[in-house]
Design an enzyme around this catalytic site. Structure first.
Site, PDB file in Angstrom:
ATOM      1  N   GLU A  41      52.528  50.363 -45.576  1.00  0.00           N
ATOM      2  CA  GLU A  41      52.944  49.323 -44.621  1.00  0.00           C
ATOM      3  C   GLU A  41      51.940  49.288 -43.466  1.00  0.00           C
ATOM      4  O   GLU A  41      51.884  50.209 -42.656  1.00  0.00           O
ATOM      5  CB  GLU A  41      54.348  49.611 -44.084  1.00  0.00           C
ATOM      6  CG  GLU A  41      54.799  48.592 -43.043  1.00  0.00           C
ATOM      7  CD  GLU A  41      56.057  48.999 -42.294  1.00  0.00           C
ATOM      8  OE1 GLU A  41      56.241  48.516 -41.154  1.00  0.00           O
ATOM      9  OE2 GLU A  41      56.853  49.807 -42.839  1.00  0.00           O
ATOM     10  N   ARG A  45      49.991  44.925 -35.602  1.00  0.00           N
ATOM     11  CA  ARG A  45      49.977  45.209 -34.164  1.00  0.00           C
ATOM     12  C   ARG A  45      48.564  45.271 -33.598  1.00  0.00           C
ATOM     13  O   ARG A  45      48.401  45.461 -32.389  1.00  0.00           O
ATOM     14  CB  ARG A  45      50.663  46.552 -33.882  1.00  0.00           C
ATOM     15  CG  ARG A  45      52.099  46.638 -34.341  1.00  0.00           C
ATOM     16  CD  ARG A  45      52.675  48.016 -34.031  1.00  0.00           C
ATOM     17  NE  ARG A  45      53.861  48.292 -34.809  1.00  0.00           N
ATOM     18  CZ  ARG A  45      54.444  49.486 -34.885  1.00  0.00           C
ATOM     19  NH1 ARG A  45      53.922  50.515 -34.227  1.00  0.00           N
ATOM     20  NH2 ARG A  45      55.523  49.670 -35.625  1.00  0.00           N
ATOM     21  N   LYS A 128      65.674  47.687 -43.649  1.00  0.00           N
ATOM     22  CA  LYS A 128      65.084  48.784 -42.883  1.00  0.00           C
ATOM     23  C   LYS A 128      66.071  49.121 -41.762  1.00  0.00           C
ATOM     24  O   LYS A 128      66.405  48.249 -40.952  1.00  0.00           O
ATOM     25  CB  LYS A 128      63.745  48.312 -42.324  1.00  0.00           C
ATOM     26  CG  LYS A 128      63.139  49.166 -41.228  1.00  0.00           C
ATOM     27  CD  LYS A 128      61.830  48.498 -40.768  1.00  0.00           C
ATOM     28  CE  LYS A 128      61.311  49.105 -39.496  1.00  0.00           C
ATOM     29  NZ  LYS A 128      59.998  48.524 -39.123  1.00  0.00           N
TER      30      LYS A 128
END
Length: 208
Positions: A41, A45, A128
């Site tokens: 993953e 960002r 999640k």
């Protein structure tokens, strides 16, 4: 095209990656895959995140997805970069509907029963649990799972190599997300591979 359930079953730990330097993308991916963690993953960002995804997906065996997907536009950008799955910190109706329409493998973040109910209304049942340790940890997740028996989770946020095996003993948990396998700073490939080997050996009650 993989669905999110099959992605979650590939490995017990999903490394959560923040790629600051594009030169680190390939060696990190290679080290993780060599250690047995092939689901990566890459969080959106940093300015180089999408380019890092393109590089990492060329590593044999790597299944690369985007994290910190906040809206439909970001999902589309990640899809164009070649992502196989998408992870968001929370869930909005717009993002959920868009993912379902695109048949995108979305793993949306949930923190409470209302979030799960919204996801179920949208046709989603893999979530999640985030930020796991800050919202009650394993006891809270067990309570939620007892209500939503068809749902499966990937707890993320504050998970450690000590706590991860305890989470994975719960049959509602398919995998956990963690950043500990790639320590901050310039990547130490040997250390990353060793940490990945340790994490890839974790046993899961939900996956035979």
């Amino acid at each position: 095209m993989r669905d999110i359930d099959s992605v979650m079953r590939l490995a017990p730990v999903m490394p959560v990656l923040v790629i600051e330097d594009i030169a680190d993308a390939k060696p990190i991916a290679e080290a993780l895959v060599a250690g047995g963690l092939n689901v990566l993953e890459v969080t959106l960002r940093t300015p180089c995140a999408l380019e890092a995804i393109k590089i990492m997906k060329e590593v044999p065996g790597a299944v690369v997805g985007a994290g910190t997907v906040l809206n439909a536009k970001m999902l589309d950008q990640a899809q164009e970069a070649g992502c196989e799955f998408f992870v968001s910190p929370g869930l909005t109706a717009d993002l959920g509907k868009h993912a379902v329409a695109q048949k995108a493998a979305l793993l949306p973040g949930v923190a409470n029963a209302a979030d799960v109910m919204l996801g179920l209304d949208l046709g989603l049942d893999r979530f999640k649990f985030f930020p796991a340790e800050n919202i009650g940890g394993l006891p809270a997740l067990k309570s939620m799972a007892s209500v939503f028996r068809q749902v499966r989770f990937c707890p993320t946020g504050g998970i450690t190599p000590t706590s991860a095996p305890k989470y994975l003993e719960n049959p509602s948990i398919l995998c956990v997300g963690g950043s500990w396998v790639v320590p901050a700073g310039k990547p130490d490939v040997a250390k990353i591979t060793a940490l990945a080997k340790e994490a890839s050996a974790f046993k899961r009650a939900a996956v035979a």
